[in-house]
Design a protein around this motif. Structure first.
Motif, PDB file in Angstrom:
ATOM      1  N   ILE A   1     -12.352 -11.663 -15.126  1.00 33.34           N
ATOM      2  CA  ILE A   1     -11.386 -11.081 -16.070  1.00 33.34           C
ATOM      3  C   ILE A   1     -10.002 -11.687 -15.859  1.00 33.34           C
ATOM      4  O   ILE A   1      -9.436 -11.601 -14.762  1.00 33.34           O
ATOM      5  CB  ILE A   1     -11.286  -9.550 -15.866  1.00 33.34           C
ATOM      6  CG1 ILE A   1     -12.663  -8.893 -15.995  1.00 33.34           C
ATOM      7  CG2 ILE A   1     -10.289  -8.942 -16.844  1.00 33.34           C
ATOM      8  CD1 ILE A   1     -12.663  -7.411 -15.579  1.00 33.34           C
ATOM      9  N   ASP A   2      -9.455 -12.279 -16.913  1.00 30.13           N
ATOM     10  CA  ASP A   2      -8.072 -12.761 -16.893  1.00 30.13           C
ATOM     11  C   ASP A   2      -7.185 -11.662 -17.466  1.00 30.13           C
ATOM     12  O   ASP A   2      -7.560 -11.001 -18.435  1.00 30.13           O
ATOM     13  CB  ASP A   2      -7.965 -14.038 -17.748  1.00 30.13           C
ATOM     14  CG  ASP A   2      -6.580 -14.659 -17.691  1.00 30.13           C
ATOM     15  OD1 ASP A   2      -5.932 -14.582 -16.624  1.00 30.13           O
ATOM     16  OD2 ASP A   2      -6.147 -15.227 -18.715  1.00 30.13           O
ATOM     17  N   THR A   3      -6.031 -11.437 -16.880  1.00 28.58           N
ATOM     18  CA  THR A   3      -5.166 -10.345 -17.354  1.00 28.58           C
ATOM     19  C   THR A   3      -3.757 -10.870 -17.652  1.00 28.58           C
ATOM     20  O   THR A   3      -3.418 -11.995 -17.315  1.00 28.58           O
ATOM     21  CB  THR A   3      -5.058  -9.218 -16.304  1.00 28.58           C
ATOM     22  OG1 THR A   3      -4.438  -9.751 -15.126  1.00 28.58           O
ATOM     23  CG2 THR A   3      -6.422  -8.650 -15.952  1.00 28.58           C
TER      24      THR A   3
ATOM     25  N   ALA B   1      -8.454 -11.154 -21.384  1.00 22.91           N
ATOM     26  CA  ALA B   1      -7.829  -9.842 -21.592  1.00 22.91           C
ATOM     27  C   ALA B   1      -6.312  -9.894 -21.499  1.00 22.91           C
ATOM     28  O   ALA B   1      -5.651  -8.869 -21.421  1.00 22.91           O
ATOM     29  CB  ALA B   1      -8.400  -8.830 -20.585  1.00 22.91           C
ATOM     30  N   ASP B   2      -5.751 -11.110 -21.528  1.00 24.34           N
ATOM     31  CA  ASP B   2      -4.288 -11.204 -21.652  1.00 24.34           C
ATOM     32  C   ASP B   2      -3.963 -11.185 -23.133  1.00 24.34           C
ATOM     33  O   ASP B   2      -3.626 -12.211 -23.735  1.00 24.34           O
ATOM     34  CB  ASP B   2      -3.764 -12.481 -20.984  1.00 24.34           C
ATOM     35  CG  ASP B   2      -2.231 -12.579 -21.076  1.00 24.34           C
ATOM     36  OD1 ASP B   2      -1.616 -11.684 -21.702  1.00 24.34           O
ATOM     37  OD2 ASP B   2      -1.660 -13.529 -20.537  1.00 24.34           O
ATOM     38  N   THR B   3      -4.085 -10.001 -23.726  1.00 22.84           N
ATOM     39  CA  THR B   3      -3.895  -9.880 -25.170  1.00 22.84           C
ATOM     40  C   THR B   3      -2.411  -9.876 -25.546  1.00 22.84           C
ATOM     41  O   THR B   3      -2.055  -9.770 -26.704  1.00 22.84           O
ATOM     42  CB  THR B   3      -4.537  -8.578 -25.696  1.00 22.84           C
ATOM     43  OG1 THR B   3      -3.983  -7.499 -24.937  1.00 22.84           O
ATOM     44  CG2 THR B   3      -6.043  -8.599 -25.516  1.00 22.84           C
TER      45      THR B   3
ATOM     46  N   ALA C   1      -1.429 -17.355 -26.898  1.00 26.63           N
ATOM     47  CA  ALA C   1      -1.720 -18.644 -26.258  1.00 26.63           C
ATOM     48  C   ALA C   1      -2.674 -18.464 -25.075  1.00 26.63           C
ATOM     49  O   ALA C   1      -3.493 -19.336 -24.793  1.00 26.63           O
ATOM     50  CB  ALA C   1      -0.428 -19.312 -25.797  1.00 26.63           C
ATOM     51  N   ALA C   2      -2.542 -17.336 -24.395  1.00 29.20           N
ATOM     52  CA  ALA C   2      -3.398 -17.095 -23.225  1.00 29.20           C
ATOM     53  C   ALA C   2      -4.849 -16.899 -23.655  1.00 29.20           C
ATOM     54  O   ALA C   2      -5.780 -17.354 -22.984  1.00 29.20           O
ATOM     55  CB  ALA C   2      -2.902 -15.871 -22.458  1.00 29.20           C
ATOM     56  N   LEU C   3      -5.033 -16.235 -24.793  1.00 26.28           N
ATOM     57  CA  LEU C   3      -6.387 -16.011 -25.299  1.00 26.28           C
ATOM     58  C   LEU C   3      -7.029 -17.353 -25.646  1.00 26.28           C
ATOM     59  O   LEU C   3      -8.183 -17.610 -25.310  1.00 26.28           O
ATOM     60  CB  LEU C   3      -6.344 -15.112 -26.543  1.00 26.28           C
ATOM     61  CG  LEU C   3      -5.752 -13.717 -26.316  1.00 26.28           C
ATOM     62  CD1 LEU C   3      -5.549 -12.997 -27.635  1.00 26.28           C
ATOM     63  CD2 LEU C   3      -6.654 -12.903 -25.391  1.00 26.28           C
TER      64      LEU C   3
HETATM   65 MG   LIG Z   1      -2.559 -16.729 -18.336  1.00 23.79          MG
END
Ligand SMILES: [Mg+2]
Ligand SMILES: Nc1nc2c(ncn2[C@@H]2O[C@H](COP(=O)(O)OP(=O)(O)O)[C@@H](O)[C@H]2O)c(=O)[nH]1
Length: 296
Positions: A183-185, A131-133, A137-139
């Motif tokens: 959940i990653d944010t 969920a780090d939209t 790169a995070a996705l």
């Molecule tokens: Mg990250």
């Protein structure tokens, strides 16, 4: 299999040992011993307030002895007393929702993957929400972890509303009958107000779908930054749902003493420690292990 806290604390311990060796050589002047211990705590980044509080307690409790070894043993007890108990794992509700928050680069995405893997290793079925939209790169990073660890990922589109990604993830969790959602944010701090609103929206969506979710919200801090991470941490305290700290990057820093001021100032338990870049480099935090690793 799991990274251990003793190894991660080796640099901090070496710094302390160096100082403690002086203490033991000096042999017997109590005030000198206390002064050297205080210096050792400061060197390990325990911070001036916590260090002087520990030393004052030691001064009171060590009236009957001048033996440096005895005083050092008392130091261990003082350190443990400062750290709140942190039980976490055993009776998780089903489903269980865990959310990671924190500034960019602190270690959120990696730590989210480590925890997902940790739960998988304990026989739970796990889903990750990327969920780090805010960062493409995070996705991708979460997706790569998912592939590597054999853990499914619900991935948002770049720029999408993170709360909607979490909504989709909850639906997928239900549809597949999975137990744990991690959940990653996002962590950008220059638009902090928006970030806190965004995190709050994620939380509301999770809570609407699953009562009491997110069950845990961990603030990820970078141990290598030591006490300087407290300023960032205070920003995240504005987001009121925090339940604990994930202290990443404990390996390779000599600032392990910062654990003491972080726990003390934020009034949050340290739950996990990151001990390297791999999925297995995770340790459950325990005051006993921490103190033993620091002093012995
Ligand atoms: Mg990250
Ligand atoms: N040495 C070490 N590196 C870590 C640890 N946790 C994360 N990292 C590294 O720190 C960098 C940033 O991590 P990332 O998870 O992308 O942070 P995020 O921006 O908060 O999501 C990456 O290079 C990770 O490999 C750890 O416990 N130890």
């Amino acid at each position: 299999m799991w990274g251990n806290i003793r190894k991660a604390l080796s640099r901090t311990r070496e710094g302390l040992k160096f100082k403690l060796a002086d203490v033991f050589r000096s042999g017997g002047n109590r005030e000198e011993t206390l002064a050297a211990l205080e210096e050792a705590l400061l060197l390990a980044d325990a911070g001036p307030e916590v260090s002087s509080r520990i030393i004052d307690n030691l001064r009171r409790k060590s009236q009957k002895t001048d033996l440096p070894e005895a005083i050092a043993r008392l130091l261990g007890e003082e350190i443990k007393a400062l750290l709140p108990p942190t039980a976490f794992d055993d009776a998780l509700p089903d489903p269980f929702v865990l959310m990671m928050v924190g500034a960019n680069g602190g270690g959120k995405t990696t730590s989210a993957a480590k925890l997902a893997y940790h739960f998988k290793g304990r026989g739970r079925t796990v889903l990750m929400a990327a969920a780090d939209t805010f960062r493409a790169a995070a996705l991708e990073q979460t997706e790569l972890w998912g592939k590597k660890l054999g853990i499914p990922v619900v991935r948002g589109q770049y720029g999408a509303d993170p709360a909607s990604v979490v909504y989709d993830a909850v639906q997928s969790l239900r549809a597949h009958g999975l137990q744990i959602l991690v959940i990653d944010t996002a962590g950008r701090l220059h638009t902090n107000h928006n970030l806190m609103q965004e995190l709050d929206k994620i939380r509301r969506v999770a809570a609407r779908e699953i009562p009491a979710a997110p069950h845990e919200t961990l603030l990820v801090l970078d141990a290598a930054v030591g006490r300087n991470s407290l300023a960032q941490a205070r920003e995240f305290l504005k987001f009121s749902g925090l339940t604990g700290i994930f202290l990443a990057k404990m390996d390779g820093t000599a600032k392990g003493g910062s654990v003491l001021s972080i726990a003390d100032e934020l009034k949050l338990p340290i739950k996990y420690v990151g001990t390297g870049e791999g999925e297995g480099d995770l340790a459950e935090f325990s005051a006993e292990d921490f103190t033993d690793a620091l002093l012995s």
